[in-house]
Design a protein around this motif. Structure first.
Motif, mmCIF file in Angstrom:
data_model
loop_
_atom_site.group_PDB
_atom_site.id
_atom_site.type_symbol
_atom_site.label_atom_id
_atom_site.label_comp_id
_atom_site.label_asym_id
_atom_site.label_seq_id
_atom_site.Cartn_x
_atom_site.Cartn_y
_atom_site.Cartn_z
ATOM 1 N N VAL A 56 -1.626 -10.514 -15.368
ATOM 2 C CA VAL A 56 -1.900 -11.111 -14.064
ATOM 3 C C VAL A 56 -1.705 -10.101 -12.939
ATOM 4 O O VAL A 56 -2.547 -9.952 -12.054
ATOM 5 N N VAL A 57 -0.584 -9.379 -12.982
ATOM 6 C CA VAL A 57 -0.204 -8.484 -11.882
ATOM 7 C C VAL A 57 -0.892 -7.130 -11.980
ATOM 8 O O VAL A 57 -1.181 -6.488 -10.973
ATOM 9 N N ARG A 58 -1.133 -6.655 -13.218
ATOM 10 C CA ARG A 58 -1.794 -5.373 -13.506
ATOM 11 C C ARG A 58 -0.852 -4.175 -13.345
ATOM 12 O O ARG A 58 -0.713 -3.373 -14.237
ATOM 13 N N ASP A 59 -0.219 -4.041 -12.192
ATOM 14 C CA ASP A 59 0.606 -2.863 -11.927
ATOM 15 C C ASP A 59 1.866 -2.897 -12.803
ATOM 16 O O ASP A 59 2.612 -3.872 -12.769
ATOM 17 N N PRO A 60 2.126 -1.832 -13.592
ATOM 18 C CA PRO A 60 3.267 -1.844 -14.523
ATOM 19 C C PRO A 60 4.615 -2.005 -13.833
ATOM 20 O O PRO A 60 5.459 -2.791 -14.281
ATOM 21 N N ALA A 61 4.842 -1.258 -12.747
ATOM 22 C CA ALA A 61 6.141 -1.332 -12.065
ATOM 23 C C ALA A 61 6.376 -2.729 -11.490
ATOM 24 O O ALA A 61 7.461 -3.298 -11.638
ATOM 25 N N GLN A 62 5.355 -3.287 -10.846
ATOM 26 C CA GLN A 62 5.506 -4.635 -10.297
ATOM 27 C C GLN A 62 5.657 -5.664 -11.400
ATOM 28 O O GLN A 62 6.385 -6.652 -11.258
ATOM 29 N N SER A 63 4.981 -5.429 -12.530
ATOM 30 C CA SER A 63 5.099 -6.351 -13.663
ATOM 31 C C SER A 63 6.531 -6.377 -14.182
ATOM 32 O O SER A 63 7.054 -7.440 -14.541
ATOM 33 N N GLU A 64 7.169 -5.212 -14.232
ATOM 34 C CA GLU A 64 8.566 -5.160 -14.667
ATOM 35 C C GLU A 64 9.458 -5.928 -13.696
ATOM 36 O O GLU A 64 10.358 -6.670 -14.108
ATOM 37 N N GLU A 65 9.210 -5.759 -12.393
ATOM 38 C CA GLU A 65 10.006 -6.480 -11.392
ATOM 39 C C GLU A 65 9.841 -7.987 -11.543
ATOM 40 O O GLU A 65 10.816 -8.739 -11.501
ATOM 41 N N VAL A 66 8.593 -8.416 -11.708
ATOM 42 C CA VAL A 66 8.320 -9.853 -11.829
ATOM 43 C C VAL A 66 8.962 -10.410 -13.103
ATOM 44 O O VAL A 66 9.494 -11.521 -13.103
ATOM 45 N N THR A 67 8.930 -9.635 -14.180
ATOM 46 C CA THR A 67 9.550 -10.085 -15.430
ATOM 47 C C THR A 67 11.053 -10.264 -15.251
ATOM 48 O O THR A 67 11.638 -11.256 -15.706
ATOM 49 N N VAL A 101 1.669 -15.029 -10.398
ATOM 50 C CA VAL A 101 0.651 -15.487 -9.443
ATOM 51 C C VAL A 101 1.191 -15.382 -8.013
ATOM 52 O O VAL A 101 0.475 -14.971 -7.092
ATOM 53 N N ASP A 102 2.470 -15.746 -7.833
ATOM 54 C CA ASP A 102 3.075 -15.625 -6.496
ATOM 55 C C ASP A 102 3.054 -14.179 -6.014
ATOM 56 O O ASP A 102 2.785 -13.915 -4.837
ATOM 57 N N ARG A 103 3.322 -13.225 -6.930
ATOM 58 C CA ARG A 103 3.317 -11.819 -6.538
ATOM 59 C C ARG A 103 1.914 -11.377 -6.139
ATOM 60 O O ARG A 103 1.737 -10.663 -5.145
ATOM 61 N N VAL A 104 0.907 -11.798 -6.914
ATOM 62 C CA VAL A 104 -0.479 -11.442 -6.591
ATOM 63 C C VAL A 104 -0.886 -12.050 -5.246
ATOM 64 O O VAL A 104 -1.494 -11.378 -4.404
ATOM 65 N N ARG A 105 -0.528 -13.324 -5.048
ATOM 66 C CA ARG A 105 -0.863 -13.970 -3.778
ATOM 67 C C ARG A 105 -0.183 -13.279 -2.604
ATOM 68 O O ARG A 105 -0.770 -13.131 -1.532
ATOM 69 N N SER A 106 1.056 -12.870 -2.810
ATOM 70 C CA SER A 106 1.782 -12.175 -1.748
ATOM 71 C C SER A 106 1.098 -10.860 -1.395
ATOM 72 O O SER A 106 0.951 -10.511 -0.213
ATOM 73 N N ALA A 107 0.673 -10.127 -2.430
ATOM 74 C CA ALA A 107 -0.019 -8.860 -2.188
ATOM 75 C C ALA A 107 -1.349 -9.096 -1.476
ATOM 76 O O ALA A 107 -1.712 -8.359 -0.553
ATOM 77 N N GLU A 108 -2.067 -10.143 -1.916
ATOM 78 C CA GLU A 108 -3.340 -10.447 -1.273
ATOM 79 C C GLU A 108 -3.141 -10.870 0.177
ATOM 80 O O GLU A 108 -3.934 -10.527 1.058
#
Length: 200
Positions: A56-67, A101-108
């Motif tokens: 969903v997030v794509r970016d590895p660093a952000q994906s780790e944070e979200v996890t 999804v919240d992280r993606v929406r926040s970035a958008e």
């Protein structure tokens, strides 16, 4: 000691003979403050949750944070897990997907704010402004409609329509029979339609 600093349960040789851990039991033990159980839970599901977040997030660093944020929420709210409403894995995947999804929406939203700032630094035509307002109102209606769904319905719909997974993939990711996944998606769509007044 933080629950995220526990020793990996992979060091326990008995794990190899017991097969897959009972995630529901580990959640119940974690709810009582058992950090060892939470460590086992983390080891058992973190690759699955990270994989979902990464898609969903794509970016590895952000994906780790979200996890990590997902596991923090699981640790804080594991007492809310109700096995009558679905599997432990499904519950945790739903949390992970919502966080992603919240992280993606926040970035958008940040991108939109930047675009809006640049656009408003020049004189905007009246019809463009009206269109922007209409779009924002429509988006707000959809957000309110999504809030009327159950967690199970919203999780299944977001996987199917925001992330583009097939019904079969949604069923696999939520650890559900295919028919159950389809029913959740169908019921969620019907409720959205009724809430938004589509076709009425």
């Amino acid at each position: 000691m933080s629950p995220f600093s526990v020793v990996s349960s992979g060091d326990d040789p008995s794990e190899e003979t017991t097969g897959a851990p009972d995630l529901g039991r580990l959640l119940r033990r974690s709810a009582s403050g058992d950090e060892g159980a939470f460590g086992e839970l983390y080891d058992a599901v973190s690759p699955r949750l990270y994989g979902l977040v990464r898609r969903v997030v794509r970016d590895p660093a952000q994906s780790e944070e979200v996890t990590q944020e997902t596991f923090l929420e699981i640790w804080r709210h594991c007492a809310r897990f109700d096995p009558r409403r679905g599997s432990a894995l499904s519950w945790m995947l739903t949390i992970a997907h919502r966080k992603a999804v919240d992280r993606v929406r926040s970035a958008e939203a940040a991108v939109r704010r930047d675009e809006t700032w640049h656009a408003t630094s020049h004189e905007a035509a009246h019809d463009t402004t009206a269109e922007t307002v209409a779009l924002r109102l429509d988006a707000e209606r959809v957000r309110r409609a999504l809030d009327t769904l159950t967690d199970a319905q919203r999780g299944a719909l977001e996987l199917a329509y925001l992330s583009g997974y097939t019904h079969t993939e949604v069923a696999s990711m939520l650890d559900l029979p295919l028919g159950t996944a389809k029913t959740r998606i169908r019921d969620g769509l019907i409720r959205l339609r009724d809430t938004l007044g589509v076709g009425s």
